[in-house]
Write a protein that holds these residues in place. Structure first.
Motif, PDB file in Angstrom:
ATOM      1  N   ILE A  71     -16.337  43.304  49.112  1.00 22.39           N
ATOM      2  CA  ILE A  71     -15.924  42.506  50.270  1.00 22.39           C
ATOM      3  C   ILE A  71     -16.826  41.287  50.413  1.00 22.39           C
ATOM      4  O   ILE A  71     -16.364  40.181  50.707  1.00 22.39           O
ATOM      5  N   GLY A  72     -18.113  41.456  50.158  1.00 19.84           N
ATOM      6  CA  GLY A  72     -19.041  40.326  50.198  1.00 19.84           C
ATOM      7  C   GLY A  72     -18.715  39.287  49.148  1.00 19.84           C
ATOM      8  O   GLY A  72     -18.795  38.082  49.403  1.00 19.84           O
ATOM      9  N   GLN A  73     -18.338  39.739  47.940  1.00 15.06           N
ATOM     10  CA  GLN A  73     -17.958  38.819  46.876  1.00 15.06           C
ATOM     11  C   GLN A  73     -16.703  38.038  47.253  1.00 15.06           C
ATOM     12  O   GLN A  73     -16.615  36.827  47.029  1.00 15.06           O
ATOM     13  N   VAL A  74     -15.719  38.737  47.815  1.00 17.89           N
ATOM     14  CA  VAL A  74     -14.469  38.089  48.218  1.00 17.89           C
ATOM     15  C   VAL A  74     -14.730  37.071  49.333  1.00 17.89           C
ATOM     16  O   VAL A  74     -14.244  35.937  49.282  1.00 17.89           O
ATOM     17  N   ALA A  75     -15.507  37.460  50.318  1.00 20.41           N
ATOM     18  CA  ALA A  75     -15.794  36.554  51.437  1.00 20.41           C
ATOM     19  C   ALA A  75     -16.597  35.345  50.972  1.00 20.41           C
ATOM     20  O   ALA A  75     -16.270  34.198  51.323  1.00 20.41           O
ATOM     21  N   GLY A  76     -17.627  35.575  50.188  1.00 23.75           N
ATOM     22  CA  GLY A  76     -18.453  34.470  49.706  1.00 23.75           C
ATOM     23  C   GLY A  76     -17.676  33.508  48.827  1.00 23.75           C
ATOM     24  O   GLY A  76     -17.772  32.291  48.984  1.00 23.75           O
TER      25      GLY A  76
END
Length: 96
Positions: A71-76
Motif C-alpha cells: 500500500i505504501g508503494q502504491v501510494a508513494g
C-alpha cells in the motif's frame, strides 16, 4: 522475481494511474493520455525509489512484501506520478 523489481513495477503502474487521475482532475495540466501515462510512470518510479530510500518501511519491503508495504508503494508511486504530471503540464502550459 526480485522484491526490488516487484516494487518498481508497482510504483511505475501506480505512477501512471496517478498521472492520469491528476490530469483528469485538472484539465489545465493535461498532456494527453500517452503523455500523462509516461510522465506519471517516470514520476512514480523515481519518486517511489526515493521514498524507499527515505522511509525504512518501504525499503524493507524488497525482502518481505506485506500488505502495508505494498500500500505504501502504491501510494508513494501514485502521488509522485501525479506531482510530476502536474509539474510537466504546468511547464508545458507556461511555455505555450
Amino acid at each position: 522475481m526480485s522484491g526490488v523489481l516487484i516494487n518498481l513495477i508497482i510504483q511505475i503502474i501506480s505512477g501512471a494511474v496517478g498521472g492520469n487521475v491528476a490530469a483528469g482532475a485538472a484539465k489545465n495540466i493535461d498532456l494527453g493520455t500517452l503523455g500523462n501515462t509516461i510522465a506519471g510512470a517516470i514520476g512514480g518510479g523515481a519518486g517511489g525509489q526515493l521514498l524507499g530510500m527515505l522511509i525504512p518501511l518501504l525499503a524493507n519491503s524488497g525482502t518481505t512484501p506485506d500488505i502495508g508495504s505494498i500500500i505504501g508503494q502504491v501510494a508513494g508511486g501514485g502521488v509522485a506520478g501525479a506531482v510530476l504530471t502536474a509539474i510537466v503540464g504546468a511547464l508545458k502550459n507556461r511555455a505555450a
